[in-house]
Design a protein around this motif. Structure first.
Motif, PDB file in Angstrom:
ATOM      1  N   LEU A   1       0.816  -1.208   0.000  1.00  0.00           N
ATOM      2  CA  LEU A   1       0.000   0.000   0.000  1.00  0.00           C
ATOM      3  C   LEU A   1       0.855   1.264   0.000  1.00  0.00           C
ATOM      4  CD1 LEU A   1      -2.914   1.076   0.111  1.00  0.00           C
ATOM      5  CD2 LEU A   1      -2.770   0.960   2.614  1.00  0.00           C
ATOM      6  N   ASP A   2       1.986   1.223   0.716  1.00  0.00           N
ATOM      7  CA  ASP A   2       2.864   2.389   0.784  1.00  0.00           C
ATOM      8  C   ASP A   2       3.342   2.819  -0.605  1.00  0.00           C
ATOM      9  OD1 ASP A   2       2.533   2.199   3.465  1.00  0.00           O
ATOM     10  OD2 ASP A   2       4.636   1.897   3.970  1.00  0.00           O
ATOM     11  N   SER A   3       3.736   1.870  -1.411  1.00  0.00           N
ATOM     12  CA  SER A   3       4.259   2.170  -2.752  1.00  0.00           C
ATOM     13  C   SER A   3       3.187   2.812  -3.623  1.00  0.00           C
ATOM     14  CB  SER A   3       4.771   0.897  -3.427  1.00  0.00           C
ATOM     15  OG  SER A   3       5.827   0.329  -2.690  1.00  0.00           O
ATOM     16  N   TRP A   4       1.993   2.239  -3.585  1.00  0.00           N
ATOM     17  CA  TRP A   4       0.899   2.792  -4.396  1.00  0.00           C
ATOM     18  C   TRP A   4       0.507   4.179  -3.913  1.00  0.00           C
ATOM     19  CZ3 TRP A   4      -4.048   4.054  -2.622  1.00  0.00           C
ATOM     20  CH2 TRP A   4      -4.943   4.447  -3.623  1.00  0.00           C
ATOM     21  N   ALA A   5       0.373   4.342  -2.594  1.00  0.00           N
ATOM     22  CA  ALA A   5      -0.046   5.627  -2.027  1.00  0.00           C
ATOM     23  C   ALA A   5       0.971   6.718  -2.330  1.00  0.00           C
ATOM     24  CB  ALA A   5      -0.243   5.498  -0.526  1.00  0.00           C
TER      25      ALA A   5
ATOM     26  N   LEU B   1     -11.245   7.047   2.433  1.00  0.00           N
ATOM     27  CA  LEU B   1     -11.016   7.802   1.198  1.00  0.00           C
ATOM     28  C   LEU B   1      -9.958   7.119   0.335  1.00  0.00           C
ATOM     29  CD1 LEU B   1     -11.034  11.517   2.446  1.00  0.00           C
ATOM     30  CD2 LEU B   1     -12.778  10.378   1.074  1.00  0.00           C
ATOM     31  N   VAL B   2      -8.930   6.605   0.977  1.00  0.00           N
ATOM     32  CA  VAL B   2      -7.883   5.891   0.242  1.00  0.00           C
ATOM     33  C   VAL B   2      -8.458   4.619  -0.377  1.00  0.00           C
ATOM     34  CG1 VAL B   2      -5.681   4.654   0.468  1.00  0.00           C
ATOM     35  CG2 VAL B   2      -6.017   6.843   1.645  1.00  0.00           C
ATOM     36  N   LEU B   3      -9.263   3.904   0.388  1.00  0.00           N
ATOM     37  CA  LEU B   3      -9.882   2.679  -0.112  1.00  0.00           C
ATOM     38  C   LEU B   3     -10.795   2.977  -1.311  1.00  0.00           C
ATOM     39  CD1 LEU B   3     -10.377  -0.348   0.141  1.00  0.00           C
ATOM     40  CD2 LEU B   3     -12.151   0.157   1.842  1.00  0.00           C
ATOM     41  N   GLU B   4     -11.539   4.062  -1.229  1.00  0.00           N
ATOM     42  CA  GLU B   4     -12.425   4.433  -2.325  1.00  0.00           C
ATOM     43  C   GLU B   4     -11.634   4.716  -3.606  1.00  0.00           C
ATOM     44  OE1 GLU B   4     -15.678   7.947  -3.456  1.00  0.00           O
ATOM     45  OE2 GLU B   4     -14.771   7.877  -1.471  1.00  0.00           O
ATOM     46  N   ILE B   5     -10.523   5.433  -3.479  1.00  0.00           N
ATOM     47  CA  ILE B   5      -9.679   5.747  -4.648  1.00  0.00           C
ATOM     48  C   ILE B   5      -9.038   4.479  -5.193  1.00  0.00           C
ATOM     49  CG2 ILE B   5      -7.587   6.959  -5.393  1.00  0.00           C
ATOM     50  CD1 ILE B   5      -8.392   9.147  -3.334  1.00  0.00           C
ATOM     51  N   LEU B   6      -8.611   3.607  -4.305  1.00  0.00           N
ATOM     52  CA  LEU B   6      -8.009   2.341  -4.726  1.00  0.00           C
ATOM     53  C   LEU B   6      -9.023   1.496  -5.498  1.00  0.00           C
ATOM     54  CD1 LEU B   6      -5.489   0.485  -4.553  1.00  0.00           C
ATOM     55  CD2 LEU B   6      -6.440  -0.406  -2.402  1.00  0.00           C
ATOM     56  N   ARG B   7     -10.246   1.474  -5.034  1.00  0.00           N
ATOM     57  CA  ARG B   7     -11.290   0.691  -5.698  1.00  0.00           C
ATOM     58  C   ARG B   7     -11.641   1.270  -7.073  1.00  0.00           C
ATOM     59  NH1 ARG B   7     -15.165  -0.037  -0.353  1.00  0.00           N
ATOM     60  NH2 ARG B   7     -14.410  -2.116   0.277  1.00  0.00           N
TER      61      ARG B   7
END
Length: 268
Positions: free
Chosen positions: A239-243, A260-266
């Motif tokens: 997750l760190d790399s993607w974020a 919010l992070v989960l929503e963007i990831l989805r």
């Protein structure tokens, strides 16, 4: 040719300035603030020396009202054309409008705020800003912006619109906890600068504010499996790399995921 609000948050932890004008890059000239010290707006034939002078005075414990008096007393001129607003770490704010500022010009001040404007559509601009500020309950930076928007809606600068800025400080609340500058946004030349400033503030909130701990989702069970699958699908090991690539690193908290992070990831 400018209207602004200088204020302190209700809990006293943040200080800031919101300003708009028919003037190129108003954010480069008007606002200044130091965490736990104070904030100042200098405008109308602005004396930019007021910024460090005011903060130096406030830093030694001089009240906002006396700081304004000292600025005016030490100014070689043209004081009659100047306008300034000051707020300290406690007590009432203070504002000054020289008697030769372009009409309409004036201001209002109260506990923790000072509002001022010149070359305005009328006194209703300052009145609308003050009412919005007093009744406001939003997060501090949004409360400042709401007051600025109220002034703009009431007619604002009678010559039109061009630029706006929002500058907010709070101890240790800047990027990565290594700065006191919480918000530093400028719209230098735009047909709707206050509206554009609102758009930028929403983006700033997403990318630079830390998540509310109460909303964090534990990275366990089905959520952990889903997140791992989404990351693999995008070609990331963690997750760190993607974020980091998505500029969402300020929203990472070990062992959890921000909704919010989960929503963007989805959304991908």
């Amino acid at each position: 040719m400018t209207f602004s609000i200088v204020a302190r948050s209700a809990d006293g932890t943040a200080l800031g300035v919101a300003v708009a004008s028919k003037f190129l890059g108003v954010g480069a000239a008007v606002p200044a603030a130091l965490a736990d010290v104070g904030a100042v707006a200098t405008q109308s034939y602005a004396n930019l020396a007021y910024r460090p002078q005011a903060l130096a005075l406030l830093g030694t414990g001089v009240a906002a009202t006396d700081t304004v008096k000292a600025l005016i007393a030490g100014d070689a001129g043209p004081v009659a054309h100047r306008q300034v607003g000051v707020v300290g770490p406690d007590g009432p704010g203070a504002t000054f409008t020289g008697d030769q500022c372009h009409p309409w010009a004036g201001g209002a001040a109260g506990d923790g705020y000072a509002i001022q404007g010149n070359m305005l559509a009328g006194p209703e601009v300052v009145a609308a800003m003050e009412e919005k500020w007093i009744k406001g309950e939003a997060k501090f930076q949004y409360r400042l912006l709401d007051a600025l928007q109220a002034g703009d809606d009431a007619g604002g600068d009678r010559r039109g619109r061009q630029s706006a800025a929002l500058y907010v400080v709070a101890k240790g609340m800047g990027y990565g906890g290594t700065s006191d500058v919480l918000v530093d946004l400028r719209v230098d030349d735009h047909p709707d600068p206050v509206g554009e400033l609102a758009r930028l503030l929403d983006l700033h909130t997403l990318y630079f504010e830390r998540p509310d701990p109460a909303t964090l989702i534990p990275l366990t069970g089905e959520i952990a499996v889903e997140v791992r699958a989404l990351l693999e699908e995008k070609g990331y090991d963690d997750l760190d790399s993607w974020a980091g690539v998505e500029n969402l690193e300020e929203r990472l908290v070990e062992g959890t995921i921000d909704p919010l992070v989960l929503e963007i990831l989805r959304k991908g």
